[in-house]
Design an enzyme around this catalytic site. Structure first.
Site, PDB file in Angstrom:
ATOM      1  N   HIS A   1       0.833  -1.202   0.000  1.00 19.17           N
ATOM      2  CA  HIS A   1       0.000   0.000   0.000  1.00 19.17           C
ATOM      3  C   HIS A   1       0.867   1.252   0.000  1.00 19.17           C
ATOM      4  CE1 HIS A   1       0.298   0.935   4.389  1.00 19.17           C
ATOM      5  NE2 HIS A   1       0.258  -0.371   4.571  1.00 19.17           N
TER       6      HIS A   1
ATOM      7  N   ASP B   1       6.188   0.804   6.730  1.00 20.24           N
ATOM      8  CA  ASP B   1       4.736   0.608   6.563  1.00 20.24           C
ATOM      9  C   ASP B   1       4.142   1.703   5.667  1.00 20.24           C
ATOM     10  OD1 ASP B   1       2.151  -0.347   6.884  1.00 20.24           O
ATOM     11  OD2 ASP B   1       1.881   0.612   8.827  1.00 20.24           O
TER      12      ASP B   1
ATOM     13  N   GLU C   1      -4.940   1.891   2.429  1.00 21.82           N
ATOM     14  CA  GLU C   1      -5.026   0.722   3.304  1.00 21.82           C
ATOM     15  C   GLU C   1      -5.154   1.131   4.760  1.00 21.82           C
ATOM     16  OE1 GLU C   1      -3.542  -2.389   6.048  1.00 21.82           O
ATOM     17  OE2 GLU C   1      -2.695  -0.413   5.671  1.00 21.82           O
ATOM     18  N   GLU C   2      -4.462   2.184   5.155  1.00 18.14           N
ATOM     19  CA  GLU C   2      -4.371   2.540   6.571  1.00 18.14           C
ATOM     20  C   GLU C   2      -5.702   2.948   7.185  1.00 18.14           C
ATOM     21  OE1 GLU C   2      -2.117   1.799   8.382  1.00 18.14           O
ATOM     22  OE2 GLU C   2      -0.171   1.931   7.411  1.00 18.14           O
TER      23      GLU C   2
ATOM     24  N   ASP D   1       3.448  -6.327   3.416  1.00 20.08           N
ATOM     25  CA  ASP D   1       3.004  -5.256   4.315  1.00 20.08           C
ATOM     26  C   ASP D   1       3.342  -5.622   5.753  1.00 20.08           C
ATOM     27  OD1 ASP D   1       1.861  -3.003   5.390  1.00 20.08           O
ATOM     28  OD2 ASP D   1      -0.204  -3.720   5.228  1.00 20.08           O
TER      29      ASP D   1
ATOM     30  N   HIS E   1       3.465   2.870  12.704  1.00 19.01           N
ATOM     31  CA  HIS E   1       2.565   4.005  12.915  1.00 19.01           C
ATOM     32  C   HIS E   1       3.142   5.098  13.816  1.00 19.01           C
ATOM     33  CE1 HIS E   1      -1.220   1.315  11.999  1.00 19.01           C
ATOM     34  NE2 HIS E   1      -0.368   1.400  10.975  1.00 19.01           N
TER      35      HIS E   1
END
Length: 467
Positions: free
Chosen positions: A284, A296, A330-331, A358, A428
């Protein structure tokens, strides 16, 4: 009878020799793939640009728009048969100015703590929010306390990831519900806000954001939600044990806007024998706005691009259409994945295999597969080919969020499985940056993915649909 037995022996020897020859050919091909990736790989350079020149790529942001343009141009440079953008409407949420928080265990004695708004959260009232705080270990404990003990307070979810679990994604899954649904559930009991322990096994001062939901709650019932660093969560928990009347203050100015148009970035090499049958590899393109999304999922995107570059460089002409898809959103919504699957369904495309990366750019250990038992038997036969590269951890299980909507009875979904012990240190958080990615580990992952795609292209799947 003797002649018949003799013929069987000759046939058995011939089949064994043929199988050994096939395995040797595959072994040679995998060696070429790894050699090219490790000597002339492009993934690290691509990731450097995505991370350092573009940065965090939250859906709907200028950075996401720039990432779309950049990756499309780079795929075009590879000389693929086709490169295009697939429009998709995505949410637009903006963090605003840096969040600020502290707690007071006694009057006038405040301790500043590190927080960040959860993705999609409502803002605090202008000037911030201050209230008594109540600690719970999860949604069940919240419900057990009830409205009488929750109303008017800030709920502090403090269930840590389970350190006993070797598979850190399992530990993450065991506590992420408090981040995702915590605000929605707390608001039902009259809470004024939510603070959630960061999803990380590391004890540090870096808060980790992530998506959340309010379900169908009306706007006026939506309360602000933020993540607190693991170190500060422990500090706050200790203060509450000493003084249950501790108060908490936080201020965040995040805001949601109407959906905007963005794109999945797609490129393909058309199959020489079965162009109508598609093998997908992807990651992503969006990331959270904190850090630059190197692990990520910048790593997964550039590894997927590298698969097609390696095939072109080695002059490998696939039987099936090999397609790279860099999914958007995606997130905080999976809009890109759903749009891609919808278009594929409408076009009656047959996706026989899909592979997603991912889980970070760390040392690859193997793959997980969503497959039938018959297909997994075929997969297990390929393990010896991956053993020289120490990438032979093959298990049945999940694949990836973006390829999951493509699952059919006849196809196989897979996910690259790197070493996950450090992944949630950065996931994140502000610390998910390019300097945390090792060049060789990233390139090994891209080579492993290319090798698996090569085998699926050569041998297909057990339940490959016949036209």
């Amino acid at each position: 009878m003797k002649q018949f037995i003799f013929l069987l022996i000759i046939l058995s020897i011939s089949l064994t020799t043929f199988a050994q020859k096939v395995n040797q050919q595959d072994s040679i091909m995998l060696r070429k793939i790894f050699d090219e990736a490790l000597v002339n790989g492009k993934s690290y350079d691509w990731l450097e640009h995505l991370s350092n020149s573009i940065g965090g790529r939250l859906s709907g942001s200028l950075e996401a728009e720039r990432a779309v343009s950049y990756t499309k141009e780079e795929l075009e440079e590879l000389g693929l048969d086709k490169v295009w953008l697939q429009p998709v409407m995505v949410p637009k949420w903006v963090r605003g100015v840096n969040e600020y928080a502290y707690f007071e265990s006694t009057t006038g004695n405040s301790t500043v703590v590190n927080i960040c708004a959860l993705g999609g959260s409502a803002p605090t009232p202008e000037g911030g929010l201050k209230a008594n705080i109540v600690e719970v270990k999860g949604l069940e404990e919240l419900a057990a306390l009830g409205k009488e003990k929750i109303e008017g307070k800030i709920v502090f979810y403090n269930r840590p990831m389970n350190p006993k679990l070797i598979q850190t994604f399992e530990a993450y899954g065991g506590c992420v519900d408090q981040r995702y649904a915590g605000a929605m559930e707390a608001s039902k009991f009259g809470a004024t806000g939510v603070i959630v322990r960061s999803m990380s096994l590391k004890i540090d001062e870096h808060p980790h954001t992530g998506t959340m939901t309010y379900g169908d709650l009306p706007l006026e019932d939506r309360i602000p939600a933020a993540a607190i660093s693991t170190k500060d969560a422990n500090l706050l928990s200790g203060a509450l044990k000493l003084n249950p009347k501790t108060t908490f203050y936080f201020n965040q100015t995040c805001r949601a806007f109407p959906d905007v148009e963005s794109f999945n970035v797609i490129g393909e090499i058309t199959g020489s024998m079965y162009p109508e049958k598609v093998i997908v590899v992807g990651g992503h393109l969006d990331s959270w706005d904190m850090g630059d999304g190197a692990h990520d999922d910048g790593a997964g995107c550039v590894q997927s691009m590298e698969v097609l570059r390696l095939f072109k460089r080695l002059d490998y002409k696939p039987k099936h259409t090999i397609r790279v898809v860099l999914f958007m959103n995606e997130e905080n919504g999976l809009r890109g994945a759903r749009k891609y699957a919808e278009v594929a369904e409408n076009n009656n495309e047959k996706h026989i295999f899909a592979l997603e990366s991912d889980a970070g750019g760390f040392t690859p250990r193997g793959f997980s597969f969503q497959s039938s038992d018959e297909d997994f038997k075929q997969i297990e036969n390929w393990k010896p080919l991956f053993e020289p590269y120490l990438v032979h951890y093959f298990v049945q299980g999940g694949s990836g969020a973006d390829v999951a909507p493509l699952k059919k009875d006849y196809n196989v979904m897979a996910g690259l499985r790197p070493d996950s012990q450090r992944y949630f240190d950065y996931h994140h958080a502000h610390t998910d940056t390019f300097d945390k990615v090792n060049k060789r580990e990233l390139e090994l992952g891209g080579a492993a993915m290319t090798s698996l795609i090569y085998l699926y292209d050569k041998y297909g799947t057990v339940n490959d649909p016949v036209e």
